[in-house]
Design a protein around this motif. Structure first.
Motif, PDB file in Angstrom:
ATOM      1  N   ARG A   1       4.343  20.256   2.626  1.00  0.00           N
ATOM      2  CA  ARG A   1       5.151  19.051   2.691  1.00  0.00           C
ATOM      3  C   ARG A   1       4.253  17.850   2.456  1.00  0.00           C
ATOM      4  O   ARG A   1       3.321  17.602   3.222  1.00  0.00           O
ATOM      5  CB  ARG A   1       5.879  18.905   4.032  1.00  0.00           C
ATOM      6  CG  ARG A   1       6.874  17.751   3.989  1.00  0.00           C
ATOM      7  CD  ARG A   1       7.682  17.604   5.256  1.00  0.00           C
ATOM      8  NE  ARG A   1       6.952  16.902   6.296  1.00  0.00           N
ATOM      9  CZ  ARG A   1       7.538  16.235   7.289  1.00  0.00           C
ATOM     10  NH1 ARG A   1       8.861  16.183   7.358  1.00  0.00           N
ATOM     11  NH2 ARG A   1       6.813  15.639   8.208  1.00  0.00           N
ATOM     12  N   LEU A   2       4.563  17.136   1.395  1.00  0.00           N
ATOM     13  CA  LEU A   2       3.842  15.907   1.090  1.00  0.00           C
ATOM     14  C   LEU A   2       4.543  14.719   1.733  1.00  0.00           C
ATOM     15  O   LEU A   2       5.767  14.695   1.825  1.00  0.00           O
ATOM     16  CB  LEU A   2       3.751  15.685  -0.415  1.00  0.00           C
ATOM     17  CG  LEU A   2       3.162  16.821  -1.248  1.00  0.00           C
ATOM     18  CD1 LEU A   2       3.084  16.402  -2.715  1.00  0.00           C
ATOM     19  CD2 LEU A   2       1.822  17.253  -0.728  1.00  0.00           C
ATOM     20  N   SER A   3       3.739  13.756   2.155  1.00  0.00           N
ATOM     21  CA  SER A   3       4.281  12.522   2.722  1.00  0.00           C
ATOM     22  C   SER A   3       3.732  11.332   1.947  1.00  0.00           C
ATOM     23  O   SER A   3       2.603  11.356   1.468  1.00  0.00           O
ATOM     24  CB  SER A   3       3.888  12.383   4.192  1.00  0.00           C
ATOM     25  OG  SER A   3       4.406  13.443   4.963  1.00  0.00           O
ATOM     26  N   CYS A   4       4.530  10.295   1.889  1.00  0.00           N
ATOM     27  CA  CYS A   4       4.139   9.059   1.222  1.00  0.00           C
ATOM     28  C   CYS A   4       4.591   7.914   2.114  1.00  0.00           C
ATOM     29  O   CYS A   4       5.788   7.737   2.320  1.00  0.00           O
ATOM     30  CB  CYS A   4       4.791   8.966  -0.154  1.00  0.00           C
ATOM     31  SG  CYS A   4       4.675   7.343  -0.941  1.00  0.00           S
ATOM     32  N   VAL A   5       3.619   7.166   2.620  1.00  0.00           N
ATOM     33  CA  VAL A   5       3.933   6.047   3.504  1.00  0.00           C
ATOM     34  C   VAL A   5       3.660   4.739   2.767  1.00  0.00           C
ATOM     35  O   VAL A   5       2.566   4.538   2.223  1.00  0.00           O
ATOM     36  CB  VAL A   5       3.092   6.098   4.787  1.00  0.00           C
ATOM     37  CG1 VAL A   5       3.425   4.908   5.678  1.00  0.00           C
ATOM     38  CG2 VAL A   5       3.339   7.406   5.527  1.00  0.00           C
ATOM     39  N   ALA A   6       4.644   3.881   2.769  1.00  0.00           N
ATOM     40  CA  ALA A   6       4.517   2.571   2.115  1.00  0.00           C
ATOM     41  C   ALA A   6       4.430   1.481   3.167  1.00  0.00           C
ATOM     42  O   ALA A   6       5.126   1.525   4.181  1.00  0.00           O
ATOM     43  CB  ALA A   6       5.712   2.324   1.203  1.00  0.00           C
TER      44      ALA A   6
ATOM     45  N   ASP B   1       9.827   1.660  -6.750  1.00  0.00           N
ATOM     46  CA  ASP B   1      10.313   0.620  -7.653  1.00  0.00           C
ATOM     47  C   ASP B   1      11.530  -0.047  -7.043  1.00  0.00           C
ATOM     48  O   ASP B   1      12.561   0.608  -6.863  1.00  0.00           O
ATOM     49  CB  ASP B   1      10.646   1.217  -9.016  1.00  0.00           C
ATOM     50  CG  ASP B   1      10.875   0.167 -10.076  1.00  0.00           C
ATOM     51  OD1 ASP B   1      11.173   0.542 -11.226  1.00  0.00           O
ATOM     52  OD2 ASP B   1      10.754  -1.037  -9.776  1.00  0.00           O
ATOM     53  N   ARG B   2      11.421  -1.322  -6.751  1.00  0.00           N
ATOM     54  CA  ARG B   2      12.515  -2.054  -6.119  1.00  0.00           C
ATOM     55  C   ARG B   2      13.646  -2.306  -7.098  1.00  0.00           C
ATOM     56  O   ARG B   2      13.425  -2.830  -8.187  1.00  0.00           O
ATOM     57  CB  ARG B   2      12.001  -3.373  -5.556  1.00  0.00           C
ATOM     58  CG  ARG B   2      13.046  -4.180  -4.795  1.00  0.00           C
ATOM     59  CD  ARG B   2      12.395  -5.387  -4.151  1.00  0.00           C
ATOM     60  NE  ARG B   2      13.331  -6.189  -3.402  1.00  0.00           N
ATOM     61  CZ  ARG B   2      14.055  -7.171  -3.900  1.00  0.00           C
ATOM     62  NH1 ARG B   2      13.941  -7.466  -5.185  1.00  0.00           N
ATOM     63  NH2 ARG B   2      14.881  -7.852  -3.157  1.00  0.00           N
TER      64      ARG B   2
ATOM     65  N   TYR C   1       4.905   0.357  -7.937  1.00  0.00           N
ATOM     66  CA  TYR C   1       3.754   0.742  -7.130  1.00  0.00           C
ATOM     67  C   TYR C   1       3.505   2.243  -7.202  1.00  0.00           C
ATOM     68  O   TYR C   1       4.450   3.040  -7.262  1.00  0.00           O
ATOM     69  CB  TYR C   1       3.976   0.351  -5.658  1.00  0.00           C
ATOM     70  CG  TYR C   1       4.304  -1.099  -5.463  1.00  0.00           C
ATOM     71  CD1 TYR C   1       5.594  -1.493  -5.132  1.00  0.00           C
ATOM     72  CD2 TYR C   1       3.327  -2.084  -5.605  1.00  0.00           C
ATOM     73  CE1 TYR C   1       5.912  -2.824  -4.949  1.00  0.00           C
ATOM     74  CE2 TYR C   1       3.639  -3.425  -5.428  1.00  0.00           C
ATOM     75  CZ  TYR C   1       4.925  -3.781  -5.105  1.00  0.00           C
ATOM     76  OH  TYR C   1       5.233  -5.110  -4.932  1.00  0.00           O
ATOM     77  N   TRP C   2       2.222   2.579  -7.160  1.00  0.00           N
ATOM     78  CA  TRP C   2       1.792   3.973  -7.175  1.00  0.00           C
ATOM     79  C   TRP C   2       0.801   4.219  -6.048  1.00  0.00           C
ATOM     80  O   TRP C   2       0.025   3.328  -5.677  1.00  0.00           O
ATOM     81  CB  TRP C   2       1.086   4.298  -8.493  1.00  0.00           C
ATOM     82  CG  TRP C   2       1.981   4.335  -9.685  1.00  0.00           C
ATOM     83  CD1 TRP C   2       2.327   3.278 -10.489  1.00  0.00           C
ATOM     84  CD2 TRP C   2       2.636   5.470 -10.233  1.00  0.00           C
ATOM     85  NE1 TRP C   2       3.156   3.700 -11.499  1.00  0.00           N
ATOM     86  CE2 TRP C   2       3.367   5.046 -11.367  1.00  0.00           C
ATOM     87  CE3 TRP C   2       2.686   6.825  -9.898  1.00  0.00           C
ATOM     88  CZ2 TRP C   2       4.127   5.916 -12.147  1.00  0.00           C
ATOM     89  CZ3 TRP C   2       3.439   7.685 -10.673  1.00  0.00           C
ATOM     90  CH2 TRP C   2       4.154   7.232 -11.788  1.00  0.00           C
ATOM     91  N   GLY C   3       0.812   5.445  -5.550  1.00  0.00           N
ATOM     92  CA  GLY C   3      -0.223   5.858  -4.625  1.00  0.00           C
ATOM     93  C   GLY C   3      -1.420   6.397  -5.381  1.00  0.00           C
ATOM     94  O   GLY C   3      -1.423   6.470  -6.618  1.00  0.00           O
TER      95      GLY C   3
ATOM     96  N   GLN D   1       0.850  -1.191   0.000  1.00  0.00           N
ATOM     97  CA  GLN D   1       0.000   0.000   0.000  1.00  0.00           C
ATOM     98  C   GLN D   1       0.883   1.237   0.000  1.00  0.00           C
ATOM     99  O   GLN D   1       1.887   1.290   0.719  1.00  0.00           O
ATOM    100  CB  GLN D   1      -0.916   0.027   1.219  1.00  0.00           C
ATOM    101  CG  GLN D   1      -2.045  -0.989   1.160  1.00  0.00           C
ATOM    102  CD  GLN D   1      -3.049  -0.772   2.271  1.00  0.00           C
ATOM    103  OE1 GLN D   1      -2.690  -0.514   3.400  1.00  0.00           O
ATOM    104  NE2 GLN D   1      -4.324  -0.889   1.928  1.00  0.00           N
ATOM    105  N   VAL D   2       0.494   2.204  -0.791  1.00  0.00           N
ATOM    106  CA  VAL D   2       1.220   3.471  -0.887  1.00  0.00           C
ATOM    107  C   VAL D   2       0.207   4.589  -0.683  1.00  0.00           C
ATOM    108  O   VAL D   2      -0.737   4.711  -1.468  1.00  0.00           O
ATOM    109  CB  VAL D   2       1.906   3.618  -2.254  1.00  0.00           C
ATOM    110  CG1 VAL D   2       2.696   4.927  -2.310  1.00  0.00           C
ATOM    111  CG2 VAL D   2       2.823   2.422  -2.520  1.00  0.00           C
ATOM    112  N   VAL D   3       0.396   5.377   0.348  1.00  0.00           N
ATOM    113  CA  VAL D   3      -0.596   6.394   0.699  1.00  0.00           C
ATOM    114  C   VAL D   3       0.070   7.753   0.820  1.00  0.00           C
ATOM    115  O   VAL D   3       0.969   7.935   1.646  1.00  0.00           O
ATOM    116  CB  VAL D   3      -1.309   6.050   2.021  1.00  0.00           C
ATOM    117  CG1 VAL D   3      -2.331   7.123   2.362  1.00  0.00           C
ATOM    118  CG2 VAL D   3      -1.970   4.677   1.929  1.00  0.00           C
ATOM    119  N   GLU D   4      -0.384   8.695  -0.008  1.00  0.00           N
ATOM    120  CA  GLU D   4       0.120  10.065   0.053  1.00  0.00           C
ATOM    121  C   GLU D   4      -0.786  10.922   0.936  1.00  0.00           C
ATOM    122  O   GLU D   4      -1.972  10.647   1.066  1.00  0.00           O
ATOM    123  CB  GLU D   4       0.185  10.711  -1.343  1.00  0.00           C
ATOM    124  CG  GLU D   4       1.009   9.960  -2.366  1.00  0.00           C
ATOM    125  CD  GLU D   4       0.157   9.164  -3.312  1.00  0.00           C
ATOM    126  OE1 GLU D   4       0.572   8.955  -4.476  1.00  0.00           O
ATOM    127  OE2 GLU D   4      -0.941   8.750  -2.899  1.00  0.00           O
TER     128      GLU D   4
END
Length: 128
Positions: free
Chosen positions: A19-24, A103-104, A117-119, A3-6
């Protein structure tokens, strides 16, 4: 699964900051987060999605779009599986939906290969 959540988008006046955050999260992320290249993209109405900023996992080098150099800063907190985008001196042309991508093992954030993966995106609107 992953899961990727912005978060962190909103309405700001020109010259302001966000400030944007992205939690994986997810098993695949927790085990190998440090091997993920990360990036922020944006898409404005009627325009193609564009790379805003990214961090290559191998050497932590960064890449920025010319339009945001000197104003935006991308960073990551590996302890929190989080990517940030600090945006300063915002302009109306920064208005867009901002997406986080992971991207791993990606060789370069600038390459054309698909991201793993994309949010869902977060709206940023710059207006007075």
């Amino acid at each position: 699964q992953v899961q990727v959540v912005e978060s962190g988008g909103g309405l700001v006046q020109p010259g302001g900051s966000l400030r944007l955050s992205c939690v994986a999260s997810g098993r695949a992320i927790s085990m190998t987060w440090s091997r993920y290249s990360v990036a922020w993209f944006r898409q404005a109405p009627g325009k193609e999605r564009e790379l805003v900023a990214g961090i290559n996992w191998s050497d932590q080098s960064t890449r920025y779009a010319d339009s945001v150099k000197g104003r935006f800063t991308i960073s990551r907190d590996n302890a929190k599986n989080t990517v940030y985008l600090q945006m300063n001196s915002l302009k109306p042309e920064d208005t867009a939906v901002y997406y986080c991508a992971l991207d791993r093992g990606r060789v370069s954030v600038g390459s054309s290969q698909p991201w793993d993966y994309w949010g869902q995106g977060t709206q940023v609107t710059i207006s007075s």
